[in-house]
Design an enzyme around this catalytic site. Structure first.
Site, short mmCIF file in Angstrom:
data_model
loop_
_atom_site.label_atom_id
_atom_site.label_comp_id
_atom_site.label_asym_id
_atom_site.label_seq_id
_atom_site.Cartn_x
_atom_site.Cartn_y
_atom_site.Cartn_z
N ASP A 111 9.48 -25.35 -51.98
CA ASP A 111 9.95 -24.55 -53.11
C ASP A 111 8.71 -24.13 -53.90
O ASP A 111 7.59 -24.59 -53.63
CB ASP A 111 10.96 -25.30 -53.98
CG ASP A 111 11.86 -24.30 -54.73
OD1 ASP A 111 11.48 -23.11 -54.81
OD2 ASP A 111 12.92 -24.68 -55.25
C1 BGC Z 1 13.70 -21.67 -56.73
C2 BGC Z 1 14.09 -21.26 -55.34
C3 BGC Z 1 13.67 -19.84 -55.10
C4 BGC Z 1 12.18 -19.73 -55.32
C5 BGC Z 1 11.65 -18.34 -55.08
C6 BGC Z 1 12.24 -21.39 -57.01
O1 BGC Z 1 11.92 -21.62 -58.34
O2 BGC Z 1 13.98 -23.04 -56.90
O3 BGC Z 1 15.47 -21.40 -55.16
O4 BGC Z 1 14.02 -19.43 -53.82
O5 BGC Z 1 11.88 -20.08 -56.66
O6 BGC Z 1 12.11 -17.45 -56.00
#
Ligand code: BGC
Length: 745
Positions: A278
């Site tokens: 993530d």
């Molecule tokens: C979120 C993810 C997301 C990623 C990219 C993160 O902060 O937890 O779910 O896909 O950002 O935007």
């Protein structure tokens, strides 16, 4: 040297047709330097939109040109993706970039937030909305969505419940499967499909206190039985990628968790795709306190099986040294690179790196009227009718004067909810406001009056008088209230989930006029609204419905669509009941009602039951359940039995009913929940019509993770002999018929 390189490239291309993808991947891998390999594991955010803490980096273009980047996220539109891909094509090996994006509930056409859609229990509809989202996104340069989010959650304080499918593992798993199929289409390499990403692996929805990014402490039993199955369903559906999660699970950050990624996902489940971290989660392991520095963070993540680094730069800055220091075997890097290259080949990017960058196709896909039609229908399917006293709804189209009041009547973008996509060059005018939807629907002789009444937040009551005034001139009042769209979503946890501001006070004043009031509640999570629930005669929970919100709401209000949705999450009476879910254990001192509290498992000051339970939702018609029958009252493990029931539409409207099958295993070597959803069917019945439906029961539906007597660290998936209760219900509480059978050895 140059000639040699060209010859090699040509030979890759010439033999490309004959070789399997695995062979092609190997040929490319052989050409790569360690630095280029590490480059494939590196993902950056593009510069103009961010979904996490930004690192200023002006050398991204050069890094792409040097083969040091494998993927970009938040890079939208054919023009922009093409220009980045052109830079990638200047790199030594011309390995194309992947473009990832949170296409969570639509691209330009915005569908209801996933939690709302989950309330439709309509798997085809959810597959279709993912299909349309993929069609639009892939035409706009995207080849990878960070969806579906399949985290189970029992805590509406957590803002990200809006992104998932609710609290139930069975429903969540079926939905995970449908959404992956929808995004990815039938074959990898389809032009109008994107890779899906099951996230966040795992436990993220169980963050302590509902606080985003918080720790998760859970038993192995809960992990396997409740939180892992939707991820397994995504693997079964052929999901291309996984994203790990921000949280620690029992003291080990998910990003550096080898048990989760290497042992379960890539080992036991044989997942062949790749895992992305993530946003920044590799570096965040330093904050967790599981590693000392970035060097150790990179070591921990790659060892655990995390293949791509989203935005932390820890792989880029440390992996080469880790290999040199003999801390990371090259096979780990090679395996991660191969998984990523495999997907790039499957997507056809090596044949044509620009295949998702066709501006004409983009224009056509973003302006397809069929997409809006589907969004309208799916939005109607997602609206939950919570209350309808004296059949106030549906309204007559001939109603003379309607007062449409509230802070959410006129806004456009609010209807999109969180995690929408701002497509470059597209303004918001294509969104159908709630006002516009009603205007479109009402007859020539009807009058629609408007007052805002109040804001979503704050205590300003200066607009009440105008609202009351138009209410008095009207036959019916419709009041649209709720959260702001960015009050639920990532980093949007709340300790107070009441309807904010003075909105319920406005309702009180409107009710005092004596006019019938229909309340629309717009939100990304189950809210607490006791006053409204107890006093308003009619309530529709509209969630955030997307770009066709206004039309869908009007379709429901005037009966052009008969509400059919049922809640995918329990609604608490107070935040004090949270976490709340229907499939709890009975305890040794169960409270069966709110009267027998003494020495029973209960609250002294509050009911233990939700305001609205999982599976609840009304229709304009009624349904009767009769004739529960079993094909056999004894079942052997290798057999199946069928349970049938007749459902009759007893009202005057055609309508759909979601018939729910719950099972209770009466005695288990691990205790079993009071009921568990194990199947459902959504039926369309004409007024007066009856249908007999049957559910098949096999040992899968009776199994659970029990302790393994041979190894007490392990769990075993078993169906234990004994009595099972079958409950057929219109909700998890409204059980209409029940009976038992026995599983015999
Ligand atoms: C979120 C993810 C997301 C990623 C990219 C993160 O902060 O937890 O779910 O896909 O950002 O935007």
């Amino acid at each position: 040297m140059l000639i040699l390189f060209f010859n090699t490239m040509i030979s890759i291309q010439l033999s490309a047709q004959k070789k399997s993808i695995a062979q092609k991947v190997d040929s490319v891998l052989k050409l790569m330097t360690l630095e280029e390999k590490i480059g494939q594991l590196n993902q950056y955010n593009d510069d103009w939109l961010a979904t996490g803490p930004v690192t200023i980096d002006t050398s991204k273009g050069n890094q792409v040109r040097n083969g040091q980047v494998g993927s970009l996220l938040n890079c939208l539109g054919t023009q922009r993706t093409k220009s980045w891909q052109t830079i990638a094509m200047q790199s030594r090996l011309k390995i194309p970039l992947l473009f990832g994006q949170d296409v969570v509930h639509g691209f330009k056409t915005t569908f209801p937030i996933p939690l709302a859609e989950a309330c439709s229990w309509d798997l085809d509809a959810m597959q279709l909305s993912a299909r349309i989202a993929a069609t639009e996104a892939s035409a706009s340069g995207i080849n990878w969505t960070f969806a579906p989010m399949v985290d189970i959650s029992r805590d509406p304080r957590w803002g990200r419940v809006m992104e998932g499918a609710g609290e139930d593992t069975y429903l969540g798993s079926r939905i995970a499967f449908a959404r992956v199929k929808g995004f990815q289409g039938n074959n990898s390499g389809e032009l109008n499909a994107v890779m899906a990403c099951a996230k966040h692996f795992v436990g993220y929805g169980a963050a302590i206190g509902g606080r985003d990014y918080n720790s998760v402490d859970m038993s192995n039993r809960l992990l396997w039985e409740v939180y892992l199955p939707p991820f397994k369903a995504a693997v079964d559906a052929g999901v291309a990628t996984f994203m790990n999660s921000f949280n620690d699970l029992n003291g080990v950050p998910a990003t550096g968790n080898r048990y989760l990624q290497r042992d379960i996902l890539k080992g036991k489940w044989s997942f062949k795709g790749f895992v992305v971290s993530d946003w920044g989660s590799i570096g965040e392991m330093i904050n967790h306190g599981s590693v000392k520095n970035e060097y150790e963070a990179a070591l921990s993540a790659i060892t655990a099986g995390c293949d791509m680094d989203m935005e932390s730069r820890n792989y880029k800055n440390n992996l080469a040294q880790l290999v040199k220091d003999n801390k990371v075997p090259v096979v780990y890097i090679d395996d991660a690179v191969k998984r990523i290259l495999q997907k790039k080949f499957e997507l056809g990017l090596f044949d044509d790196p620009y295949r998702f960058c066709n501006a004409e196709r983009e224009q056509a896909a973003l302006n397809n009227p069929e997409h809006a039609k589907a969004a309208r229908l799916i939005a109607s399917k997602s609206i939950v009718l919570l209350k309808n006293e004296n059949q106030l709804l549906p309204l007559s189209k001939e109603t003379k004067t309607i007062a449409f009041i509230g802070p959410l009547v006129k806004p456009l973008k609010q209807n999109k909810g969180f995690w929408d996509v701002e497509v470059p060059g597209v303004d918001s005018n294509f969104i159908v406001s709630q006002w516009k939807g009603l205007e479109n629907k009402m007859g020539k002789h009807s009058k629609l009056l408007y007052a805002k009444g109040c804001d979503i937040e704050g205590d300003d009551r200066s607009g009440f008088a105008e609202a009351v005034n138009i209410a008095k001139q009207s036959d019916v009042v419709i009041l649209s209230i709720g959260e702001r769209r960015d009050m639920s979503g990532e980093a949007k946890s709340r300790s107070n989930i009441n309807i904010p501001g003075v909105q319920e006070l406005l309702l009180k004043e409107l009710l005092a006029t004596g006019k019938p009031v229909v309340v629309l509640i717009n939100a990304g999570r189950p809210l607490v609204f006791d006053y409204t629930a107890d006093n308003a005669p009619a309530i529709l929970y509209t969630w955030w419905l997307g770009s066709e919100a206004g039309n869908a709401i009007a379709d429901i209000l005037f009966g052009d669509y008969n509400p059919s949705a049922k809640l995918a999450m329990s609604f608490p009476r107070s935040v004090g009941q949270v976490p709340i879910y229907y499939n709890y254990f009975n305890t040794g001192r169960p409270a069966t009602n709110d009267e027998n509290r003494n020495y029973n498992s209960s609250y002294n000051d509050l009911s233990i039951f939700p305001k609205y339970e999982f599976g609840y939702g009304l229709s304009y018609t009624g349904f009767k359940y009769t004739g529960l029958q079993f094909s056999n009252k004894k079942m052997k493990r290798e057999d199946q039995i069928t349970v049938s029931v007749t459902v009759t539409n007893t009202g005057k409207y055609a309508g759909e009913e979601i018939v729910q099958l719950y099972i209770r295993d009466k005695v288990g070597s691990f205790i079993r929940p009071v009921k568990e959803l194990k199947d459902f069917q959504k039926l369309m019945l004409a007024a007066g019509e009856s249908k007999t439906i049957s559910f098949m029961i096999d040992k899968e539906k009776l199994s659970f993770y029990a302790p393994d007597p041979a190894n007490d660290q392990q769990l075993k998936w078993v169906a234990e002999p004994g009595e099972f209760e079958i409950m057929i219900g219109a909700s998890s509480k409204d059980i209409r018929l029940k009976d038992s059978f026995e599983l015999v050895n």
